[in-house]
Write a protein that holds these residues in place. Structure first.
Motif, mmCIF file in Angstrom:
data_model
loop_
_atom_site.group_PDB
_atom_site.id
_atom_site.type_symbol
_atom_site.label_atom_id
_atom_site.label_comp_id
_atom_site.label_asym_id
_atom_site.label_seq_id
_atom_site.Cartn_x
_atom_site.Cartn_y
_atom_site.Cartn_z
ATOM 1 N N GLN A 16 -40.168 20.519 39.791
ATOM 2 C CA GLN A 16 -39.029 19.633 39.896
ATOM 3 C C GLN A 16 -38.171 19.653 38.639
ATOM 4 O O GLN A 16 -38.671 19.568 37.526
ATOM 5 N N ASN A 17 -36.855 19.829 38.841
ATOM 6 C CA ASN A 17 -35.854 19.809 37.779
ATOM 7 C C ASN A 17 -35.912 21.048 36.890
ATOM 8 O O ASN A 17 -35.381 21.037 35.788
ATOM 9 N N SER A 101 -39.044 17.770 48.232
ATOM 10 C CA SER A 101 -38.820 19.133 47.741
ATOM 11 C C SER A 101 -37.453 19.169 47.064
ATOM 12 O O SER A 101 -36.551 18.414 47.417
ATOM 13 N N PHE A 102 -37.328 20.060 46.084
ATOM 14 C CA PHE A 102 -36.156 20.069 45.218
ATOM 15 C C PHE A 102 -35.556 21.471 45.134
ATOM 16 O O PHE A 102 -36.211 22.468 45.457
ATOM 17 N N GLY A 122 -32.954 19.755 39.868
ATOM 18 C CA GLY A 122 -33.697 18.642 40.449
ATOM 19 C C GLY A 122 -32.979 18.005 41.618
ATOM 20 O O GLY A 122 -33.072 16.795 41.843
ATOM 21 N N CYS A 123 -32.270 18.815 42.406
ATOM 22 C CA CYS A 123 -31.504 18.287 43.537
ATOM 23 C C CYS A 123 -32.419 17.902 44.702
ATOM 24 O O CYS A 123 -33.376 18.609 45.021
ATOM 25 N N GLN A 124 -32.090 16.795 45.325
ATOM 26 C CA GLN A 124 -32.731 16.403 46.575
ATOM 27 C C GLN A 124 -31.662 15.823 47.488
ATOM 28 O O GLN A 124 -30.762 15.104 47.031
ATOM 29 N N VAL A 125 -31.747 16.129 48.782
ATOM 30 C CA VAL A 125 -30.756 15.631 49.735
ATOM 31 C C VAL A 125 -31.083 14.180 50.076
ATOM 32 O O VAL A 125 -32.171 13.876 50.568
ATOM 33 N N PRO A 211 -32.118 10.498 34.495
ATOM 34 C CA PRO A 211 -33.259 10.044 35.283
ATOM 35 C C PRO A 211 -34.464 10.959 35.074
ATOM 36 O O PRO A 211 -34.304 12.160 34.860
ATOM 37 N N PHE A 212 -35.666 10.378 35.129
ATOM 38 C CA PHE A 212 -36.878 11.185 35.035
ATOM 39 C C PHE A 212 -37.424 11.550 36.411
ATOM 40 O O PHE A 212 -38.338 12.366 36.547
#
Length: 307
Positions: A16-17, A101-102, A122-125, A211-212
């Motif tokens: 992630q990210n 999922s990212f 770190g994109c998420q829809v 953001p973490f």
């Protein structure tokens, strides 16, 4: 820099990210990518004899994007769908779940000798709004949260860019087959709006403006359909909220490359009938919401590569 030359691509993240070190990007068939980071700073509230600002306070960074396009059977759309539904395809069947999922979204601007790049990591829809209008391509608007952004003037070393696959025409309402719609008899659907949302939040902690992490809230799938008024039951049935209804449509015209959307426990309620005046047809609008369906252990089931 001409916008016609802009290139948009996405790649799934293992961590992630973190963009993969040698990413296999998928070029997107997008209309446009919108949204920019909000890097907040505000004036210090301290009082001064000269009344002027002397310093500022750094606030939190907010990262959101939107991707607009038309629906087509495409590998990049699969990455977006899996992120939206927090699930993975199993034998070409995807159901909503709770495993995030990212992906990384890369935007390349054509600058001649030097091309600027922006990479949202770190994109998420968070949500998808789908709009079906008679004779037009099915419109999709993906709302995305992400965790950071980097900029560069060159591609990532070792990166590859796969052309959209399979590359067939976008789906219009001409290519939407309605198998079942709320128990209506031979429904003549003329419009459909559907929104799927995760009600996400960005998570912050002391020590960083970024953001973490990202968190999911309530999963919601709702919308409305529009059908021709052909009998009184098209309206009267839904004046009392109906439950356990089915929604089953297939998108696409190419055999083995269609998509099927199914919901097995839909609530439909509060219908309305339009009055176009002396010329036109009466249309019934029926709002709906999808609930958990025990048979599928999900609210929605999306099947790809359908015959």
């Amino acid at each position: 820099m001409d916008s016609a030359n802009k290139q948009d691509a996405i790649v799934a993240e293992v961590t992630q990210n973190t963009t993969p070190s040698t990413p296999s990007f998928l070029l997107g068939r997008f209309t446009n990518v919108g949204g920019s980071p909000q890097r907040n700073s505000v004036r210090s509230p301290e009082r001064r004899a000269d009344r002027m600002m002397a310093s500022m306070v750094t606030g939190l960074n907010g990262f959101t994007k939107s991707i607009s396009g038309v629906w087509c059977r495409d590998a990049a759309n699969d990455v977006l769908l899996q992120s939206l539904l927090n699930g993975t395809y199993s034998t070409n069947v995807l159901k909503n779940a709770s495993t995030a999922s990212f992906f990384t979204l890369e935007e390349k601007y054509e600058g001649g000798a030097t091309d600027p790049y922006r990479r949202a990591t770190g994109c998420q829809v968070d949500s998808l709004a789908m709009s079906y209008r008679m004779g037009e391509a099915v419109q999709c608007n993906w709302s995305i949260r992400h965790m950071g952004e980097t900029v560069a003037t060159s591609a990532i070393s070792g990166a590859t860019y796969a052309a959209p696959s399979p590359g067939y025409d976008p789906v219009s309402t001409v290519d939407v087959a309605v198998t079942s719609m709320f128990g209506l008899s031979s429904p003549k659907v003329v419009g459909l709006d559907m929104t799927i949302t995760n009600n996400m939040n960005s998570l912050y902690a002391f020590g960083s403006a970024n953001p973490f992490g990202l968190s999911n809230g309530l999963f919601d799938l709702s919308g409305n359909i529009q059908v021709y008024l052909t009998s009184s039951t098209d309206y009267s049935t839904f004046t009392t909220r109906q439950t356990g209804l089915t929604f089953n449509i297939t998108l696409g015209s190419v055999t083995n490359f269609k998509d099927k959307i199914e919901m097995g426990n839909v609530h439909a309620y509060n219908p309305d009938i339009s009055d176009p005046g002396a010329t036109g047809q009466h249309i019934v609008t029926i709002p709906f919401s999808a609930a958990y369906y025990a048979t599928d252990t999900a609210a929605i089931k999306w099947t790809r590569l359908v015959a």
